[in-house]
Write a protein that holds these residues in place. Structure first.
Motif, PDB file in Angstrom:
ATOM      1  N   ASN A   1       0.821  -1.216   0.000  1.00 43.67           N
ATOM      2  CA  ASN A   1       0.000   0.000   0.000  1.00 43.67           C
ATOM      3  C   ASN A   1       0.855   1.266   0.000  1.00 43.67           C
ATOM      4  OD1 ASN A   1      -3.245  -0.596   1.448  1.00 43.67           O
ATOM      5  ND2 ASN A   1      -1.943  -2.034   0.385  1.00 43.67           N
TER       6      ASN A   1
ATOM      7  N   ASN B   1      -5.237  -2.482 -13.652  1.00 38.69           N
ATOM      8  CA  ASN B   1      -6.286  -2.180 -12.674  1.00 38.69           C
ATOM      9  C   ASN B   1      -6.557  -3.352 -11.737  1.00 38.69           C
ATOM     10  OD1 ASN B   1      -8.010   0.516 -12.996  1.00 38.69           O
ATOM     11  ND2 ASN B   1      -7.243  -0.030 -15.015  1.00 38.69           N
TER      12      ASN B   1
ATOM     13  N   THR C   1      -5.092  -3.192  -7.817  1.00 35.95           N
ATOM     14  CA  THR C   1      -6.147  -3.100  -6.798  1.00 35.95           C
ATOM     15  C   THR C   1      -6.280  -4.398  -6.003  1.00 35.95           C
ATOM     16  OG1 THR C   1      -7.834  -3.734  -8.433  1.00 35.95           O
ATOM     17  CG2 THR C   1      -7.486  -1.378  -8.043  1.00 35.95           C
TER      18      THR C   1
ATOM     19  N   ILE D   1      -3.651  -4.236  -3.398  1.00 33.91           N
ATOM     20  CA  ILE D   1      -3.996  -3.233  -2.387  1.00 33.91           C
ATOM     21  C   ILE D   1      -5.020  -3.780  -1.403  1.00 33.91           C
ATOM     22  CG2 ILE D   1      -5.113  -0.989  -2.025  1.00 33.91           C
ATOM     23  CD1 ILE D   1      -3.934  -0.136  -4.754  1.00 33.91           C
TER      24      ILE D   1
ATOM     25  N   ASN E   1     -15.683   0.098  -0.560  1.00 31.06           N
ATOM     26  CA  ASN E   1     -15.166   0.249  -1.919  1.00 31.06           C
ATOM     27  C   ASN E   1     -16.271   0.474  -2.945  1.00 31.06           C
ATOM     28  OD1 ASN E   1     -12.566  -0.076  -0.984  1.00 31.06           O
ATOM     29  ND2 ASN E   1     -12.380  -2.204  -1.600  1.00 31.06           N
TER      30      ASN E   1
ATOM     31  N   TYR F   1     -13.426   2.852  -9.870  1.00 24.06           N
ATOM     32  CA  TYR F   1     -13.120   1.665  -9.055  1.00 24.06           C
ATOM     33  C   TYR F   1     -11.703   1.743  -8.495  1.00 24.06           C
ATOM     34  CZ  TYR F   1     -11.325  -3.041  -8.231  1.00 24.06           C
ATOM     35  OH  TYR F   1     -10.685  -4.126  -7.678  1.00 24.06           O
ATOM     36  N   PHE F   2     -10.749   2.064  -9.363  1.00 25.43           N
ATOM     37  CA  PHE F   2      -9.344   2.118  -8.943  1.00 25.43           C
ATOM     38  C   PHE F   2      -9.155   3.143  -7.830  1.00 25.43           C
ATOM     39  CE2 PHE F   2      -4.915   3.302  -9.025  1.00 25.43           C
ATOM     40  CZ  PHE F   2      -4.245   2.122  -9.332  1.00 25.43           C
TER      41      PHE F   2
ATOM     42  N   VAL G   1     -10.562   2.161  -4.380  1.00 25.64           N
ATOM     43  CA  VAL G   1      -9.721   1.197  -3.655  1.00 25.64           C
ATOM     44  C   VAL G   1      -8.452   1.855  -3.116  1.00 25.64           C
ATOM     45  CG1 VAL G   1      -8.333  -0.906  -3.886  1.00 25.64           C
ATOM     46  CG2 VAL G   1     -10.596  -0.783  -4.932  1.00 25.64           C
ATOM     47  N   THR G   2      -7.773   2.603  -3.990  1.00 20.15           N
ATOM     48  CA  THR G   2      -6.448   3.123  -3.635  1.00 20.15           C
ATOM     49  C   THR G   2      -6.497   4.296  -2.665  1.00 20.15           C
ATOM     50  OG1 THR G   2      -4.325   3.773  -4.599  1.00 20.15           O
ATOM     51  CG2 THR G   2      -6.276   4.761  -5.552  1.00 20.15           C
TER      52      THR G   2
END
Length: 439
Positions: free
Chosen positions: A169, A189, A193, A196, A233, A264-265, A268-269
């Motif tokens: 992370n 992606n 993810t 992560i 998420n 989406y990415f 999550v990040t």
């Protein structure tokens, strides 16, 4: 003349070891072979701290300024910081057949934020097993994308670097625009993810899933983390998609499939990793506020992520709902949450807010930047996220030191630092109760 031995508590020893590793990393990054151009001490310290705390913020362009040696130093610090330097020391002890004493077990307990000493050695073994296994599989997966693009050796190195950076992370990338160029790439992606999420749910949860293999049999902590991660998420993705849909600086210029990938990415990040596939300098204010909440909450306990932790946030929310309903006990999934857990959660929450307030207060004085960008930078540093709205490279000397301190506090945990400073007292006298007015 007798010299007095210095006795350090596990929390103090953990801080000392961590600080020493950062200083060593700073010195390595200052070596001529580590960079293409002259790097100032403050920038080397900032990068070393960011790597060791798996944050990802950088005052200089790491992709352009650091040589292969410098990038290896950064990725080594990321691995040490993500899995824990104490865990690596314990692994060496185990490999050498050394006996693991009580002091070492307590240190591991503090490092991995465990509630008991039981099973900490087993957890460390699983920690390395899961980490190296997932990083290796992800490296092979990402190689499918990057070997054809960059050639074999460079493609393998890029896959190796980003698999470690993603699982821990950290958010460090080898391109100046981070991962924006791969906004619609399914392999990048999914690979990034996936790492992560695995790194963020925590090694305790991974170990629980590995041995029990049934959701019903999992511990309450594991269930909260799995459900909480999925719900958070998905909600974050939906909000980002609709809030930024028409923003030409973020999602507006992308096709609908790429808008979904980017949403989406970033969902999550943002919670702790710091990678980005869209430009964050011109986020809409509601989206920026959402990002602040996600970064503040962070990932899971005993994970490679930061923040106050998802379980801490959920315990506080549930306790508020419990109070409003007039109930006496905090109950979650037919399990009663101990008052000590609530007190610990409130302590973490309060100390975190105090640290953030003080850092923002100082930066508002020293930096010529809008309040939102200052707040974003501070919470990103505290949550060891690594996202920025463009302020990092413009920080003054004082600003850089403040952000370094916030990354340090965020990684080790505000409660760990507070406990290391405070003197532990065991109450031997009980006093009578008396009410005070609140609210």
């Amino acid at each position: 003349m007798k010299t007095r031995a210095i006795h350090l508590s596990p929390s103090q020893l953990l801080i000392l070891v961590f600080f020493t590793a950062i200083l060593l990393g700073t010195c390595l990054l200052k070596l001529p072979i580590a960079s293409y151009h002259y790097v100032r001490w403050i920038d080397a310290l900032f990068t070393a701290t960011s790597a060791m705390t798996v944050t990802g913020l950088s005052t200089i362009d790491s992709a352009k300024e650091y040589t292969l040696f410098g990038q290896f130093v950064i990725i080594t610090l990321i691995q040490l910081g993500g899995l824990g330097i104490v865990s690596f020391a314990l692994l060496i002890f185990i490999m050498l057949g050394k006996k693991i004493g009580l002091k070492e077990r307590i240190l591991i307990q503090q490092s991995l934020n465990q509630t008991s000493l039981g099973g900490v050695i087993k957890l460390v073994r699983n920690l390395f097993l899961f980490s190296f296994m997932f990083e290796f599989i992800a490296m092979l997966f990402l190689s499918i994308r990057w070997i054809p693009e960059y050639g074999f050796w460079k493609g393998v190195f890029y896959s190796f670097f980003h698999s470690i950076s993603a699982f821990n992370n950290a958010g460090f990338a080898l391109w100046s625009d981070n991962l924006i160029r791969y906004v619609g790439d399914p392999i990048v992606n999914i690979g990034i993810t996936g790492l992560i999420i695995l790194g963020g749910i925590g090694f305790t949860v991974m170990s629980d899933i590995w041995y029990k293999k049934s959701f019903r049999k999992l511990s309450l902590h594991s269930k909260i983390m799995i459900i909480g991660t999925i719900v958070t998420n998905l909600l974050a993705m939906a909000f980002i998609f609709f809030l930024e849909y028409h923003n030409p600086h973020t999602l507006g210029h992308l096709s609908t499939p790429n808008k979904l990938w980017a949403s989406y990415f970033q969902a999550v990040t943002t919670r702790t990793a710091g990678f980005e596939t869209m430009d964050l300098n011109d986020l809409k204010e509601p989206t920026a506020l959402l990002f602040l909440l996600l970064m503040f909450v962070g990932a899971g306990s005993a994970s490679t992520g930061g923040g106050i932790k998802l379980t801490t946030f959920i315990v506080i929310v549930i306790s508020v709902i419990t109070f409003i309903k007039g109930k006496q006990e905090i109950v979650l999934a037919k399990r009663t949450i101990a008052t000590s857990i609530l007190l610990k959660s409130l302590a973490i929450f309060s100390i975190a807010l105090l640290a953030i307030f003080l850092a923002v207060f100082v930066l508002c004085i020293t930096e010529k930047a809008p309040f939102l960008k200052v707040l974003f930078e501070v919470i990103s540093a505290f949550g060891t996220v690594g996202l920025t709205m463009g302020l990092t490279t413009k920080l003054t000397m004082i600003g850089k030191l403040i952000i370094v301190m916030m990354m340090f506090i965020g990684k080790l945990g505000p409660l760990t630092l507070a406990v290391s400073i405070a003197k532990s007292e065991q109450a031997s006298i009980r006093y009578p109760h008396e009410d005070i007015l609140t609210g």
